[in-house]
Design an enzyme around this catalytic site. Structure first.
Site, short mmCIF file in Angstrom:
data_model
loop_
_atom_site.label_atom_id
_atom_site.label_comp_id
_atom_site.label_asym_id
_atom_site.label_seq_id
_atom_site.Cartn_x
_atom_site.Cartn_y
_atom_site.Cartn_z
N SER A 315 0.80 -1.20 0.00
CA SER A 315 0.00 0.00 0.00
C SER A 315 0.85 1.27 0.00
CB SER A 315 -0.97 -0.06 1.18
OG SER A 315 -2.11 0.69 0.93
N ASP A 326 9.94 5.03 -10.41
CA ASP A 326 9.56 5.67 -11.67
C ASP A 326 10.40 6.91 -11.96
OD1 ASP A 326 7.69 3.72 -11.99
OD2 ASP A 326 5.93 5.03 -11.91
N LYS A 340 -1.11 -3.93 -3.51
CA LYS A 340 -2.37 -3.35 -3.05
C LYS A 340 -2.47 -1.93 -3.58
CE LYS A 340 -6.04 -2.49 -0.53
NZ LYS A 340 -6.23 -1.09 -0.87
#
Length: 429
Positions: A315, A326, A340
């Site tokens: 999460s 990224d 999740k």
């Protein structure tokens, strides 16, 4: 678990893993409670209406949701307990373990957890609906479950000798929780073996950040272990980075292993300490409306960073590690994370009960949907069974050179420092 700044925490000791944004504050007045006591059917309809307006899947799991309403409103309910059972039955048709109903006791316990007065054994659990199993997302550091050696991905097969086969998540949480000083025995299945863990419940104080400067052959390295994204995590992380910067560390190892998540705003706040510019996370609802959280040009350090993750990193941990990956701001080392990527809304209902509803999904800066997929590390490092046993027997070895994943993280960090040792400086102190 992830939650918005305005939100309520779903139990921090034993609970479904969830990403939460609260859209209805608090409980209604006693007049409303009395109304629902007398008209339990109205409560069933209130839940149906909330799902109809906000649920992330406009097909409702390919279920005719209007027909469901007609079915449940044509029934008679002699009391609220029958209405509660009907609501849980109705929600089950969505096939979503994160959309769940909480009776007043369960909802009140959730609010107690929010206050920081946590009692239990120190695990976060979820329900694997496909396998119908109760799964440990992660033990919380320095709690009875953690110290006993319960691990992420363990399957809970019995609670105090009672089989969990077919047991709801809510019932499991009720059985695991209890008064401080009392005992509960969890039977865990791991690698086809069953192990009994007798655990004594206690008041759990969670200190989310631990940090130290490690003297190494390349100079001082900052090691930061973040075990939960609580309301204090952001400030503790800021203090830790500031202290390590004052010691002129060469770079950082950020350990998110077995971190089950926490507050959404905390994950964004911490990401901003490492990422100076760009998108951190976006959430998308069923109408395609997107909310974006951006960096704010207030990064504390741009020194080399390596992040450790594993199957218990979930999460909010995935929001942070996904953003760092990224942006190529950090090298991710370890094993694939939990997976999740859904956002829930938690709200109080008319009679004091509560409802968590999946309302959106979150995406990493490059648009990756990691739900059920997880974050794949840049460099995969698995622990052997012997490694796990060694670390389990002596938790003080975690995050040291006796920890194989830490050793690899340090190796990678050394390479990153060597690439541009003079260009990385602290910023925005």
């Amino acid at each position: 678990m992830v939650i918005s700044k305005r939100g309520l925490v779903l139990s921090a000791t034993a609970v479904v893993l969830t990403t939460v944004a609260v859209t209805g504050a608090g409980l209604r007045l006693s007049q409303s409670q009395a109304f629902f006591e007398e008209s339990p059917k109205e409560l069933v309809d209130e839940v149906w209406q909330i799902i109809n307006r906000t649920y992330v899947d406009a097909t409702f799991n390919q279920v005719d949701w209007q027909k469901v309403r007609n079915d449940y409103l044509n029934r008679s309910y002699k009391d609220k307990e029958e209405a509660y059972e009907a609501i849980r039955e109705m929600l089950k048709q969505l096939g979503d373990p994160y959309t769940r109903f909480m009776d007043p006791d369960e909802f009140r316990n959730m609010q107690i957890d929010t206050s920081g007065e946590l009692t239990g054994v120190g695990i976060q659990i979820t329900k694997d609906e496909e396998k119908n199993q109760l799964l440990v997302v992660s033990p919380i550091e320095d709690t009875p479950a953690y110290e006993a050696g319960i691990l992420a991905q363990d399957i809970i097969v019995k609670i105090d000798g009672k089989s969990t086969d077919g047991m709801s998540l809510e019932d499991a949480v009720k059985m695991i929780r209890g008064k401080v000083g009392t005992q509960v025995t969890l039977t865990i299945r791991r690698d086809n073996q069953e192990i009994n863990y007798p655990l004594t419940r206690k008041l759990i104080e969670i200190h989310p950040v631990r940090a130290r400067a490690e003297d190494t052959k390349i100079g001082k390295v900052g090691y930061i272990r973040l075990n939960q994204f609580s309301s204090q995590a952001g400030q503790e992380m800021r203090d830790a980075i500031g202290e390590l910067e004052s010691q002129n560390v060469k770079g950082y190892i950020l350990d998110l292993r077995s971190n089950p998540g926490g507050l959404l705003y905390s994950s964004v706040e911490i990401a901003r300490m490492w990422i100076d510019d760009g998108l951190i996370v976006s959430t998308v609802d069923r109408k395609g409306v997107t909310e974006r959280q951006q960096a704010n040009h207030n990064a504390i350090s741009n020194k080399p960073l390596v992040v450790l993750v594993d199957g218990g990193s979930a999460s909010a941990s995935e929001i942070l590690s996904g953003a760092l990956q990224d942006h190529k701001r950090a090298v991710i080392v370890g094993t694939k994370t939990f997976g999740k990527g859904l956002v829930q809304s938690v709200r109080g209902l008319g009679d004091g009960s509560g409802l968590a509803v999946t309302i959106a999904k979150y995406l990493t800066p490059t648009g990756r949907d990691i739900n059920k997929e997880g974050i794949k590390p840049d460099i995969e490092v698995n622990l052997t069974d012997d490694d796990r046993k060694n670390l389990q027997q002596d938790r003080n070895k975690i995050g040291t050179f006796d920890d194989p994943q830490f050793v690899k993280a340090f190796e990678i960090l050394s390479q990153e420092v060597a690439k541009s040792p003079s260009t990385h400086t602290s910023v925005n102190q």
